[in-house]
Design an enzyme around this catalytic site. Structure first.
Site, mmCIF file in Angstrom:
data_model
loop_
_atom_site.group_PDB
_atom_site.id
_atom_site.type_symbol
_atom_site.label_atom_id
_atom_site.label_comp_id
_atom_site.label_asym_id
_atom_site.label_seq_id
_atom_site.Cartn_x
_atom_site.Cartn_y
_atom_site.Cartn_z
ATOM 1 N N CYS A 47 0.598 -1.125 -0.243
ATOM 2 C CA CYS A 47 0.440 -0.336 -0.058
ATOM 3 C C CYS A 47 0.819 1.403 0.092
ATOM 4 C CB CYS A 47 -1.161 0.139 0.995
ATOM 5 S SG CYS A 47 -2.181 -1.739 1.279
ATOM 6 N N ARG A 51 2.133 1.236 -5.879
ATOM 7 C CA ARG A 51 2.077 0.104 -4.378
ATOM 8 C C ARG A 51 0.889 -0.686 -4.473
ATOM 9 N NH1 ARG A 51 7.072 1.159 -1.356
ATOM 10 N NH2 ARG A 51 5.419 0.228 -0.003
ATOM 11 N N ASN A 109 0.195 -0.258 5.788
ATOM 12 C CA ASN A 109 0.384 -0.626 4.776
ATOM 13 C C ASN A 109 1.253 -2.003 5.333
ATOM 14 O OD1 ASN A 109 1.966 -2.239 3.101
ATOM 15 N ND2 ASN A 109 4.017 -0.386 3.006
ATOM 16 N N GLU A 126 10.318 -15.644 -18.335
ATOM 17 C CA GLU A 126 10.331 -14.460 -17.792
ATOM 18 C C GLU A 126 9.030 -13.680 -19.115
ATOM 19 O OE1 GLU A 126 10.426 -12.696 -15.560
ATOM 20 O OE2 GLU A 126 10.222 -10.208 -16.553
ATOM 21 N N LYS A 150 5.687 -12.209 -18.581
ATOM 22 C CA LYS A 150 5.322 -10.416 -18.572
ATOM 23 C C LYS A 150 3.709 -10.864 -19.085
ATOM 24 C CE LYS A 150 7.686 -9.082 -16.528
ATOM 25 N NZ LYS A 150 8.545 -9.130 -16.051
HETATM 26 O O1 M6R Z 1 10.910 -6.797 -6.047
HETATM 27 P P1 M6R Z 1 11.129 -7.456 -6.072
HETATM 28 O O2 M6R Z 1 11.763 -8.239 -7.348
HETATM 29 O O3 M6R Z 1 11.281 -9.017 -4.869
HETATM 30 O O4 M6R Z 1 9.874 -8.345 -6.896
HETATM 31 C C1 M6R Z 1 9.700 -10.069 -7.205
HETATM 32 C C2 M6R Z 1 8.171 -9.928 -7.972
HETATM 33 O O5 M6R Z 1 7.329 -9.577 -7.157
HETATM 34 C C3 M6R Z 1 8.003 -8.849 -9.392
HETATM 35 O O6 M6R Z 1 10.313 -9.422 -10.040
HETATM 36 C C4 M6R Z 1 7.133 -9.624 -10.089
HETATM 37 O O7 M6R Z 1 7.062 -10.918 -10.265
HETATM 38 C C5 M6R Z 1 7.060 -8.332 -10.972
HETATM 39 N N1 M6R Z 1 5.917 -8.138 -11.279
HETATM 40 C C6 M6R Z 1 7.175 -9.663 -12.294
HETATM 41 O O8 M6R Z 1 7.107 -8.873 -13.389
#
Ligand code: M6R
Length: 616
Positions: free
Chosen positions: A2, A27, A101, A489, A493
């Site tokens: 949040c 967020r 949060n 990946e 996406k």
């Molecule tokens: O901030 P982080 O790299 O730890 O986040 C990990 C995942 O939540 C993040 O990579 C998520 O999978 C992405 N939204 C993918 O695009």
């Protein structure tokens, strides 16, 4: 998950709060609210986006010199108005307002106790207990800071909060434990927010609160106490940092979406991340901290912990670390690792990868690894002041700049650049990297930003493919070797922002089951670099072709593979050897982006997701 913003200043702070919320919307964005002190405590809350809240606030012509605001990613309670923050307690002599949060893990026990004490609950959130608890503690400690200190001492879980109360109309109290919160010191007032980006509009002077800090913000000053550990809270000094970020870094500029901007920023982001080595002739362990050489020399294997896209970066690194440095490398999804009973190896280096450095599962997995006896850890992270960076012994900061789009793009390619540096460093210390090879690899890294620029040029061709994809409901992504994680990946996406169901497979695995899914309606994307596995991959593609599958292949300029009916090819300008996964990521990001654009989804804020996953 949040976003919190608070302000107490000489002039009307409502526009600052709304702009701050707008910048924190990445967020969480399922509801938004604002509480202002102007005579009494007033609030406006709405489900939906910050834009809805702004409309409401403008209609009512709300103004105030002190207020707190929140944009929510629901954990406890559906995204409805009554669950939207700020939450209130009281209604008698005074009222408390709280935004939060994180997650209060002991909220059920507190709920019961507060209900028994006569408090009435009107929401399904865990946050409401905080408001009532502060109200209860105000009876014993009439000073608001003291009441908040007493209250946070009873909270279990991760949180950042901001609090206002009617009989203290000149101050905001904030506190953090396990979720980010910082103070902004302005000319005309003082501010608090979850992230620097919310406050750059008013100041660059920031204080990063530490775990257990409680701060009181007034128009003309602030004080911070630390409530960590047993005993009374103690007043503490925290360093003031001048943020180097510019407003432009967190604005969209000429782009249609942050994701598009961030895809196109990759050449620069990677160049910044590699800056320390681009003009060097050799690589130094000091890139990872002063203790790195000593620690790396004791390292016998690598354990990578991460989530989502960062996990995919770890999977690519496994191929590099094993083949170039000759070290065993295990890569674990952090949320799984933390609940397993893995056999620990004290001399395995634990590497946490995270864009935000806030991901609860990655932080917990790292702590768990330490508790199991792993002695040394390294954080690869994009946020210098994050919990992950503080928690690890060694650190490498990727210099991607703020990544606002929920779908991670430039964070990923900069993580890969950092992991290649780690690979080379480990290899060198183990005597496996000759001077000549080192120079060759540095030269390849030096060329990488230009190569990324070339990779971006496939956009027009990708757009044409995107039109066909946008009609589909499912897609398969194939890769082999170090390009299999890139297929993963690409699939992530696509599903994340276009809502098309996509799965990745190592191409050799297709015949063991997924081939049954292939028909003319199933587009199959393949990554076909000109590497040692190309011929094997071609056989796998034939298996798809023979069954009427439609193939969309990203090959290299010199990959020996021909277009034919049902087999479409886009060629990358060059083959980049070990760095090929970095280049092959780009067209997959562009494909997901353009498919989502065709489908008209909310690209930067896909449904149900949030950028920083600070809860389990
Ligand atoms: O901030 P982080 O790299 O730890 O986040 C990990 C995942 O939540 C993040 O990579 C998520 O999978 C992405 N939204 C993918 O695009």
């Amino acid at each position: 998950m949040c976003g919190i913003v608070g302000a107490v200043a000489q002039n009307n702070i409502v526009p600052t709060l709304l702009e701050g919320l707008h910048r924190l919307e990445y967020r969480g964005y399922d509801s938004a609210g604002i509480a202002l002190l102007n005579g009494g405590l007033n609030r406006l809350r709405t489900t939906g986006r910050v834009a809805e809240l702004s409309k409401l606030v403008n209609e009512r012509q709300f103004q105030s010199k002190i207020g707190i605001a929140h944009t929510r990613w629901a954990t406890h309670g559906a995204p409805s108005e009554r669950n939207t923050h700020p939450h209130f307690s009281g209604g008698g002599v005074s009222k408390v307002a709280v935004v939060h949060n994180g997650i209060i893990e002991n909220h059920e026990a507190l709920h019961q106790r507060l209900q028994d004490a006569g408090f009435e609950f009107v929401s399904d959130t865990d946050t409401e207990v905080i408001a009532h608890l502060i109200m209860l503690n105000l009876e014993k400690a009439p000073d608001l800071l003291e009441a908040v200190c007493r209250s946070v001492a009873e909270l279990q879980g991760a949180y950042a909060i901001a609090v206002m109360e009617e009989t203290h109309p000149d101050r905001i109290i904030v506190s953090r434990n396990g979720a980010p919160l910082l103070l902004g010191l302005g000319e005309d007032g003082n501010y608090a927010a979850s992230d620097v980006s919310a406050l750059l509009q008013v100041t660059k002077r920031m204080i990063y609160l530490e775990e257990g800090d409680v701060a009181e913000l007034r128009r003309d000053g602030y004080r911070i106490v630390s409530c960590l550990g047993a005993g009374p809270c103690k007043e503490v000094e925290r360093a003031v940092h001048e943020s180097k970020l510019t407003n432009e870094a967190v604005e969209m500029g000429p782009y249609a979406h942050f994701m598009q901007k961030e895809i196109f920023e990759q050449p620069g982001a990677v160049a910044n991340t590699l800056e320390m080595v681009l003009n060097a002739h050799s690589i130094s362990p000091r890139l990872f901290g002063s203790e790195a050489e000593n620690i790396f020399k004791q390292t016998k294997s690598i354990l990578i912990l991460a989530c989502g896209t960062s996990y995919h970066a770890g999977l690519v690194a496994r191929y590099w670390i094993e083949s170039v440095a000759g070290l065993t490398c295990n890569v674990e999804i952090a949320s799984e690792y933390r609940y397993r009973d893995p056999v620990s190896q004290s001399n395995a280096l634990v590497v946490g990868i995270s864009q935000s450095g806030e991901t609860a599962d990655t932080l917990a997995a790292l702590s768990y690894a330490k508790s199991l006896g792993h002695r040394h850890s390294l954080a690869i992270c994009n946020v210098a002041e994050s919990a992950l960076v503080r928690q690890a012994d060694l650190r490498f900061l990727t210099r991607a700049g703020p990544e606002i789009g929920v779908a991670s793009t430039k964070a990923f390619t900069t993580q890969l650049a950092a992991l290649m540096l780690l690979t080379m460093t480990l290899s060198k210390l183990r005597g496996k990297l000759s001077d000549e090879r080192e120079l060759e690899m540095i030269a390849a890294l030096r060329h990488l930003p230009v190569a990324l620029q070339h990779a971006l040029q496939v956009e027009t061709q990708v757009k044409a493919w995107a039109e066909r994809f946008s009609q589909k409901r499912h897609a398969l992504f194939l890769g082999r070797g170090m390009h299999y994680p890139i297929a993963m990946e690409g699939a992530l996406k696509l599903k994340e922002i276009s809502y098309i169901h996509a799965e990745a497979y190592p191409a050799g695995e297709l015949k063991h089951g997924p081939l049954a899914l292939v028909d003319k309606d199933m587009p199959v994307v393949a990554i076909a670099p000109n590497d040692a596995l190309l011929e094997k991959l071609k056989s796998n593609l034939q298996e798809v072709h023979a069954r009427g599958g439609e193939l969309y292949v990203f090959a290299d300029a010199d990959s020996r593979i021909q277009e034919s009916e049902g087999l479409h090819i886009i060629r990358m300008a060059e083959h980049a050897g070990l760095l090929s996964p970095i280049l092959h990521t780009v067209p997959l990001q562009l494909l997901a982006y353009h498919v989502a654009l065709q489908k008209g989804t909310d690209i930067d804020k896909p449904r149900n997701l949030a950028k920083s996953v600070t809860v389990e």
